[in-house]
Design an enzyme around this catalytic site. Structure first.
Site, short mmCIF file in Angstrom:
data_model
loop_
_atom_site.label_atom_id
_atom_site.label_comp_id
_atom_site.label_asym_id
_atom_site.label_seq_id
_atom_site.Cartn_x
_atom_site.Cartn_y
_atom_site.Cartn_z
N TYR A 2 0.83 -1.21 0.00
CA TYR A 2 0.00 0.00 0.00
C TYR A 2 0.87 1.26 0.00
O TYR A 2 0.73 2.13 -0.86
CB TYR A 2 -0.92 -0.03 1.22
CG TYR A 2 -1.75 1.22 1.41
CD1 TYR A 2 -2.96 1.38 0.74
CD2 TYR A 2 -1.32 2.24 2.25
CE1 TYR A 2 -3.72 2.54 0.91
CE2 TYR A 2 -2.07 3.39 2.42
CZ TYR A 2 -3.27 3.53 1.76
OH TYR A 2 -4.02 4.67 1.93
N GLN A 3 1.77 1.35 0.97
CA GLN A 3 2.54 2.60 1.15
C GLN A 3 3.43 2.87 -0.05
O GLN A 3 3.58 4.01 -0.48
CB GLN A 3 3.42 2.54 2.40
CG GLN A 3 2.85 1.71 3.52
CD GLN A 3 2.26 2.53 4.65
OE1 GLN A 3 1.69 3.60 4.41
NE2 GLN A 3 2.36 2.03 5.85
N GLU A 56 -1.90 15.23 9.94
CA GLU A 56 -2.60 14.05 10.49
C GLU A 56 -3.48 14.55 11.63
O GLU A 56 -3.03 15.31 12.48
CB GLU A 56 -1.56 13.03 10.98
CG GLU A 56 -2.06 12.00 11.98
CD GLU A 56 -3.15 11.07 11.43
OE1 GLU A 56 -2.97 10.52 10.34
OE2 GLU A 56 -4.17 10.91 12.14
N ASP A 96 -6.70 19.07 11.35
CA ASP A 96 -7.69 18.63 10.37
C ASP A 96 -7.16 18.91 8.95
O ASP A 96 -6.89 20.07 8.60
CB ASP A 96 -8.97 19.42 10.65
CG ASP A 96 -10.04 19.16 9.61
OD1 ASP A 96 -9.95 18.13 8.91
OD2 ASP A 96 -10.96 20.00 9.49
N ASP A 112 -3.65 9.74 2.36
CA ASP A 112 -3.59 8.39 2.94
C ASP A 112 -4.59 8.33 4.09
O ASP A 112 -4.23 8.46 5.25
CB ASP A 112 -2.17 8.12 3.44
CG ASP A 112 -2.08 6.78 4.15
OD1 ASP A 112 -2.98 5.94 3.94
OD2 ASP A 112 -1.13 6.57 4.92
N SER A 140 -8.16 6.82 6.23
CA SER A 140 -8.92 5.62 6.55
C SER A 140 -10.18 5.63 5.68
O SER A 140 -10.30 6.44 4.76
CB SER A 140 -9.23 5.57 8.05
OG SER A 140 -9.64 6.83 8.50
N1 SPD Z 1 -9.80 -0.33 4.77
C1 SPD Z 1 -8.63 0.32 5.32
C2 SPD Z 1 -8.04 1.37 4.47
C3 SPD Z 1 -6.87 2.02 5.13
C4 SPD Z 1 -6.13 2.93 4.26
N2 SPD Z 1 -5.12 3.70 4.96
C5 SPD Z 1 -4.11 2.96 5.59
C6 SPD Z 1 -3.07 3.78 6.25
C7 SPD Z 1 -1.71 3.21 6.06
N3 SPD Z 1 -0.73 4.21 6.03
#
Ligand code: SPD
Length: 344
Positions: free
Chosen positions: A114-115, A159, A190, A209, A211
């Site tokens: 992912y990263q 963040e 924010d 990045d 959630s």
């Molecule tokens: N379903 C989870 C998605 C998370 C995406 N962000 C992850 C952060 C990692 N740096």
């Protein structure tokens, strides 16, 4: 077959929003049972499965009717910040795991997929990125990847949750190492407000990045946010945002693509990667460029392997390479149909 029921051959399904709402309580509704390792019974987080004791089960209205589970060896941390529940546990097969509000954010074993992709897809698509902004990314993994680029002079990160930064520094040193780069400026706050205050045309690249779009990150998936991103980018600047799963979230992706098409006058593309511990095992990215020098995201014109000095500091890349960069934009037909229809 009864009306309204889709057969397996109709897959992939567009997930109905109503169904999601029915499961809206998700893991918060689960009873606590004897988890693995860690704390006393009454202290166990709610997402330690009551169905399979000692396992973490990721239940969410974002993926109704399914739950990926990991065996818990030991609970290492649980806390409640001003924004969310934070959990770290040692799993038996994926190393340490960071969970926010019951949803896996990263595991030591597959975080690279992912990263590395969310950082290098945009940064390898433009020449000489100098100023980069990361929104979210409080674990530091995206910073680590951005820091590999020697052309980069300044990396701002905003963040919202300081607890995520602190927990990552404590439990995920190989991820949080990104904060140690002297080019990094950490802002706790924010991201939406931060971006609004950014002078026009400041950044070469912005990486979002976040959630999932429930809880603190919801606004990061909405049109006004993308408009602020476009304003903060220079002409021909690029954004890469976390854009969910083609298997689970086509309705969300459709909206993001439609919004981005209206806002970004350069290219608008969708790419994806595999992340075994994310729901459905895949994760997508929205990549857009503002009007200006044209950007062909599918061709990595600024290959990271051209300068390998970063390997000394961070070790070799585990997932990203130029071939997988181009391949990430090849979409299965069902997704291509929807995304192309919205993107043109
Ligand atoms: N379903 C989870 C998605 C998370 C995406 N962000 C992850 C952060 C990692 N740096």
């Amino acid at each position: 077959m009864p009306e309204g029921v889709q057969s397996a051959t109709d897959l992939p399904l567009k997930r109905p929003r109503e169904e999601e709402n029915q499961e809206a309580n998700g893991c918060a509704a689960m009873e606590v049972n004897n988890g693995g390792g860690g704390g006393a019974l009454e202290e166990l987080p709610e997402c330690i499965s009551a169905v399979i004791p000692g396992w973490f089960s990721e239940i969410s209205p974002m993926w109704p009717g399914e739950a990926h589970s990991l065996k818990v060896e030991k609970i290492l941390f649980q806390g409640k910040s001003d924004y969310q529940n934070v959990l770290v546990f040692q799993s038996s097969t994926y190393g340490k795991v960071l969970v926010l509000d019951g949803v896996i954010q990263l595991t030591e074993r597959d975080e690279c997929a992912y990263q590395e992709m969310i950082a290098h897809l945009p940064l390898c698509s433009i020449p000489n990125p100098k100023k980069v902004l990361v929104i979210g990314g409080g674990d530091g993994g995206v910073l680590r990847e951005v820091s590999r680029h020697s052309s980069v002079e300044k990396i701002d990160i905003c963040e919202i949750d300081k607890m995520v930064v602190d927990v990552s520094r404590q439990f995920f040193p190989n991820v949080a190492v990104g904060f140690d780069d002297p080019r990094v400026n950490l802002h706790i706050g924010d991201g939406v407000a931060f971006l609004k205050a950014v002078p026009e045309g400041t950044y070469d690249a912005i990486i979002v990045d976040s959630s999932d779009p429930i809880g603190p990150a919801k606004e990061l998936f909405e049109k006004p946010f993308f408009a602020s991103v476009a304003k903060a980018l220079r002409a021909g600047g690029v954004v890469c945002t976390q854009a969910e799963s083609i298997w689970l979230h086509m309705h969300i992706i459709e909206d993001i693509v439609a919004n981005c098409r209206q806002i970004f006058e350069g290219s608008v593309n969708y790419a994806w990667t595999t992340v075994p511990t994310y729901p459905s095992g895949v994760m997508g990215f929205m990549l857009c460029a503002t009007e200006g020098p044209s950007v062909d995201f599918k061709k990595p014109i600024n290959p990271i392997d051209a300068d390998i000095s970063h390997v000394k500091t961070y070790g070799p890349l585990k997932f990203y390479n130029s071939e997988i960069h181009s391949a990430a934009f090849c979409l299965p037909s069902f997704a291509r149909k929807v995304i192309d229809a919205k993107a043109n």
